[in-house]
Scaffold this active site. Sequence first.
Site, short mmCIF file in Angstrom:
data_model
loop_
_atom_site.label_atom_id
_atom_site.label_comp_id
_atom_site.label_asym_id
_atom_site.label_seq_id
_atom_site.Cartn_x
_atom_site.Cartn_y
_atom_site.Cartn_z
N TYR A 93 -9.47 10.15 3.70
CA TYR A 93 -8.52 10.04 2.58
C TYR A 93 -8.97 11.00 1.48
CZ TYR A 93 -5.91 7.76 -1.23
OH TYR A 93 -5.07 7.48 -2.29
N ILE A 106 0.84 -1.21 0.00
CA ILE A 106 0.00 0.00 0.00
C ILE A 106 0.87 1.25 0.00
CG2 ILE A 106 -1.74 1.31 1.27
CD1 ILE A 106 -2.77 -1.28 -0.07
N SER A 117 2.62 1.69 -3.46
CA SER A 117 1.72 2.17 -4.51
C SER A 117 1.33 3.62 -4.29
CB SER A 117 0.48 1.28 -4.61
OG SER A 117 -0.28 1.32 -3.42
N GLU A 118 1.04 3.99 -3.05
CA GLU A 118 0.64 5.36 -2.77
C GLU A 118 1.75 6.35 -3.09
OE1 GLU A 118 -2.35 6.84 -1.64
OE2 GLU A 118 -3.06 4.89 -2.34
N VAL A 119 2.97 6.01 -2.74
CA VAL A 119 4.11 6.89 -3.03
C VAL A 119 4.32 7.00 -4.53
CG1 VAL A 119 6.60 7.20 -2.78
CG2 VAL A 119 5.22 6.52 -0.81
#
Length: 294
Positions: free
Chosen positions: A158, A56, A59-61
């Site tokens: 979010y 997670i 992927s977010e970075v």
Amino acid sequence: MTSFPQLSAEEASSYLWPPFTVDPASLQDFRTRILNFYARYGRKFAWRETNDPYHILLSEVMLQQTQTNRVAPKYALFLSLWPTFRDLAGAPLDELLFHWKGLGYNRRALNLRKSAKMTEAWGWTIPSDPELIASLPGVGKSTSAAILAFSYQKQAIYLETNIRRVLLTCFFSDREQVKDKELESLLALLLEGVDDYRQWYYALMDYGVLLKQLLPNANVRSAHYAKQGRFEQSNRQLRGQIIHLLSDTGAKSSDELMRILAHFTGERIEYCLSQLCTEGFVQETDGVYRIPRE
């Protein structure tokens, strides 16, 4: 319509809805429409099939200001090279930056490796403690919320680019300079009727991608909107080129770098080299610059 090829222009236009309000019936109508859209047209990505905190965070970075079609192969590559936080923590910086090429914002790669090293104290994972998550370098409110929601199914606010676009379009269509605090309050209200936070946020993001294809950019009406500066001939471009040169072809003297990067002034090259050394991307020894190898 590349993101939703199965959706015709006529079908897509049917997903442009009248404005919603914050009364309970309207909020529920909005939730139902969003989830129905996702059930029919939701996109599939490898990072949506896992709750592993490493996957997670990675992927977010990678997805920060980068399109999914560029991220997908890099995400798979990184997991094949460095499958765990422990592996990434031991990755040589020059190799990391070499494989990061194409994603931009090299500082994200440096912070990612720093974060991986920090997870050793937590058993090579990220716990569900918001304070510990927020202590990771480069992890802001959005990334922290993603880890809580996607890894641990915890209620978290979010707010990212596509979700902001959805809320501005559907609830603030006649407003300018809308602050994120208002959008976060609205998200909190919407979450009260949500059971699966992962699915909910994925649905909002995908609907935001559709709106991006159909309408002018609603995010310009955000109080926090800032147009991205020109990349060509910018210091950001120069820094990236220096890093790529050193990671691709090895150490170089400042004279060699200036000869190769002759389309930039020597003064700017020296300035960027100084910055990169200070930040830990580049190491200088006797006038020769290289990516440090630990």
